[in-house]
Design an enzyme around this catalytic site. Structure first.
Site, PDB file in Angstrom:
ATOM      1  N   ARG A 285       0.848  -1.182   0.000  1.00 36.62           N
ATOM      2  CA  ARG A 285       0.000   0.000   0.000  1.00 36.62           C
ATOM      3  C   ARG A 285       0.888   1.238   0.000  1.00 36.62           C
ATOM      4  NH1 ARG A 285      -4.898   0.540   4.220  1.00 36.62           N
ATOM      5  NH2 ARG A 285      -3.484   1.590   5.637  1.00 36.62           N
TER       6      ARG A 285
ATOM      7  N   SER B 209     -12.489  -4.048   0.239  1.00 36.80           N
ATOM      8  CA  SER B 209     -12.714  -3.569   1.611  1.00 36.80           C
ATOM      9  C   SER B 209     -14.207  -3.406   1.861  1.00 36.80           C
ATOM     10  CB  SER B 209     -12.031  -2.217   1.823  1.00 36.80           C
ATOM     11  OG  SER B 209     -10.637  -2.349   1.754  1.00 36.80           O
TER      12      SER B 209
ATOM     13  N   LYS C 222      -5.786   4.577   9.023  1.00 40.22           N
ATOM     14  CA  LYS C 222      -6.875   4.885   8.090  1.00 40.22           C
ATOM     15  C   LYS C 222      -7.934   5.694   8.827  1.00 40.22           C
ATOM     16  CE  LYS C 222      -8.674   2.389   4.058  1.00 40.22           C
ATOM     17  NZ  LYS C 222      -9.239   3.558   3.491  1.00 40.22           N
TER      18      LYS C 222
END
Length: 207
Positions: free
Chosen positions: A41, A110, A139
């Site tokens: 990521r 997700s 996040k």
């Protein structure tokens, strides 16, 4: 290959978490400690930098025959022949993504509700990431998900379920009631001084 993926200890990278090491060494040490799947990521870097990092990470994951998933970027995943991609709710529609990557690549989505998880399965996802299970600093926009909802999702879809969000060696036992397929970890591995030992501890916790 795609149907035999071990999701049990799923590492998501974040270079900002690292302590006195680089991402390539950290990923290798995490795999040595028991990580079974790696998601790369990267936010706010150029396509060229992402490509270069992904290429080098893939040499590490290939060495240990661990699948590499690329977050968001289908172009990067295809350019380095990664095992697959992981998409969020605001990314490209799963059906379109599937038509681009083909049926042999892994596609994760997700989700934070049963409805989203069922829709992900219907649109061809190979697994869902469910969270955030616990408060997390990585996040900010993640919806909070209860263990009850996690179990409900696991009980009502047929594809693997991976929990994500603030999971650590100390709270992972709270998820066992949901009988999920894996846990996704960032800080409880990458922010530790000894990445390999941290992965080993989590491995022991989920066995």
């Amino acid at each position: 290959m795609k149907n035999n993926i071990d999701y049990s200890l799923y590492l998501i990278t974040d270079r900002e978490m690292l302590v006195d090491t680089d991402i390539y060494t950290a990923v290798e040490e995490a795999i040595k400690g028991g990580v079974t799947l790696v998601q790369l990521r990267e936010k706010d870097i150029s396509t060229l930098d992402f490509y270069n990092i992904a290429s080098k990470i893939k040499t590490v994951t290939d060495k240990y025959k661990v699948p590499l998933i690329i977050n968001d970027r289908i172009d990067i995943a295809l350019s380095i022949d990664a095992a697959g991609v992981h998409l969020g709710q605001s990314d490209m529609p799963a059906t379109i993504a599937r038509s681009i990557i083909g049926n042999n690549k892994i596609m994760g989505i997700s989700t934070s509700t049963l409805k989203e998880a069922q829709e992900a399965e219907r649109q061809g996802a190979d697994y869902v990431g469910v969270g955030a299970m616990f408060p997390t600093t990585t996040k900010d926009d993640a919806n909070a998900v209860s263990v009850h909802t996690l179990k409900e999702i696991k009980d009502n879809i047929s594809i693997p379920v991976v929990a994500i969000g603030g999971i650590t060696e100390k709270n992972v036992d709270l998820l066992k009631i949901a009988n999920i397929d894996g846990i996704a970890i960032i800080s409880d591995i990458l922010a530790k001084k000894c990445v390999k030992a941290a992965a080993e501890k989590l491995c022991a916790s989920i066995k």
